[in-house]
Design an enzyme around this catalytic site. Structure first.
Site, PDB file in Angstrom:
ATOM      1  N   ALA A 180       7.589  -1.699  -1.912  1.00 57.25           N
ATOM      2  CA  ALA A 180       8.630  -2.268  -2.778  1.00 57.25           C
ATOM      3  C   ALA A 180       9.997  -2.377  -2.109  1.00 57.25           C
ATOM      4  CB  ALA A 180       8.763  -1.422  -4.048  1.00 57.25           C
ATOM      5  N   GLY A 210       7.520  -7.345  -1.904  1.00 54.97           N
ATOM      6  CA  GLY A 210       7.558  -6.214  -2.828  1.00 54.97           C
ATOM      7  C   GLY A 210       8.937  -5.992  -3.410  1.00 54.97           C
ATOM      8  N   SER A 251      -4.178 -13.509   0.866  1.00 55.04           N
ATOM      9  CA  SER A 251      -3.474 -14.401   1.779  1.00 55.04           C
ATOM     10  C   SER A 251      -4.320 -15.651   1.979  1.00 55.04           C
ATOM     11  CB  SER A 251      -3.258 -13.708   3.132  1.00 55.04           C
ATOM     12  OG  SER A 251      -2.902 -14.635   4.139  1.00 55.04           O
ATOM     13  N   TYR A 310      -6.962  -9.268  10.354  1.00 54.56           N
ATOM     14  CA  TYR A 310      -6.110  -9.564   9.202  1.00 54.56           C
ATOM     15  C   TYR A 310      -6.880 -10.382   8.172  1.00 54.56           C
ATOM     16  CZ  TYR A 310      -2.176 -11.276   6.413  1.00 54.56           C
ATOM     17  OH  TYR A 310      -1.325 -11.570   5.371  1.00 54.56           O
TER      18      TYR A 310
END
Length: 310
Positions: free
Chosen positions: A17, A22, A146, A171
């Site tokens: 965050a 975030g 993603s 990834y």
């Protein structure tokens, strides 16, 4: 967008965050009156982000607590703390992540991207789901994927990239795993009476520090320059990139099992919409196998018998 749920006084956990997406999700939901638990690896950076948000939104209700997704002991400690301080959780935003970095391992020896992006959030969700089950009204688990999930493949023969490692392949695998988890969790929740929705989302291409870390850690000035240029030319802002997760957390018409992303060119930028994902992401057999393997790897079980696959 259609009507939004009222998040006033809702309890929301946002991982990662303190920066990027975030931070923007935290700021937007705080503005709507939610109480945000900012789950951050660095308490210092988390407190700085908290102060920045409070400068613009004096009435923001924010708590910073340590969560290192690269260490399952930290994940368990965060969940234990949360359950001792809170008896409800309305929205869990599985947001934090790393992208295309040189191979390294988490505390428990997992390939870092698979461990942080996926396994850490898998474990966190398992710990916090019982709190969501006892929370009045509808609750939501939002998991950040993603566009790179489209190039991902779950390689059960080499999940940790020990035999062969490509930063981008790892990834893609981690982000495909995130999305398959979001879908599989929703399928299991649908078999129960729990008022919990599991939703996947992605930011398109958003300009954050995420793009810099891989080139910086590998020492590639060329890749760093290319990423910086692409961020300037192609990317939308982090504020815009956060919109799909905000939409998934707040829109009243969202269904469990939906996937939200930008509606523009190649889903890289634009306004949030519900959209389709790769064919692989809908493979139920692979998703169930991944779930079982993940429980074994992290040593947790989604304790509710309601979530055991039939």
């Amino acid at each position: 967008m259609s009507e939004h749920n009222n998040l006033s006084d809702a309890v929301v956990v946002v991982t990662g965050a303190n920066s990027g997406l975030g931070f923007e999700v935290t700021r937007a939901l705080a503005e709507q009156g939610a109480h945000i638990v900012m789950a951050c690896r660095s308490i210092g950076r988390g407190e700085e982000a908290k102060q920045e948000i409070e400068t613009g939104i004096p009435e923001a209700s924010l708590t910073v607590h340590e969560l290192d997704l690269a260490d399952l002991d930290s994940v368990a400690a965060f969940a234990e703390w949360f359950k001792s301080d809170y008896d409800e959780l309305n929205v869990l935003c599985n947001n934090a992540g790393v992208m295309a970095i040189p191979r390294k391992e988490t505390e428990q020896g997992f390939e870092y991207q698979f461990g942080v992006n996926y396994l850490g959030h898998f474990a966190l969700t398992s710990y916090l789901l019982p709190v969501m089950e006892q929370t009045a009204g509808e609750t939501r688990v939002i998991t950040q994927s993603s566009v790179a999930h489209r190039n991902g493949e779950i390689n059960f023969n080499d999940l940790q990239g020990e035999e062969s490692y490509s930063p981008w392949d790892a990834y893609g695998q981690s982000k495909l795993a995130d999305l398959m988890f979001a879908y599989e969790l929703d399928r299991r929740l649908r078999k129960t009476n729990a008022d919990i929705k599991s939703i996947g989302c992605h930011p398109g291409w958003a300009a954050t520090n995420l793009q810099r870390r891989g080139p910086e850690q590998s020492g590639s000035r060329l890749r760093l320059w290319m990423m910086t240029l692409a961020n300037a030319v192609i990317a939308q802002s982090a504020e815009r990139g956060a919109l799909p997760m905000i939409y998934a957390a707040t829109d009243s018409d969202i269904n469990g099992g939906d996937y939200v992303g930008p509606d523009g060119f190649r889903n890289m930028r634009g306004s949030p919409e519900v959209q389709g994902s790769s064919e692989r992401s809908y493979d139920v057999d692979t998703a169930q196998r991944l779930w079982d393997v993940s429980e074994d790897l992290v040593g947790v079980s989604f304790g509710s018998p309601l979530l055991v696959a039939n």
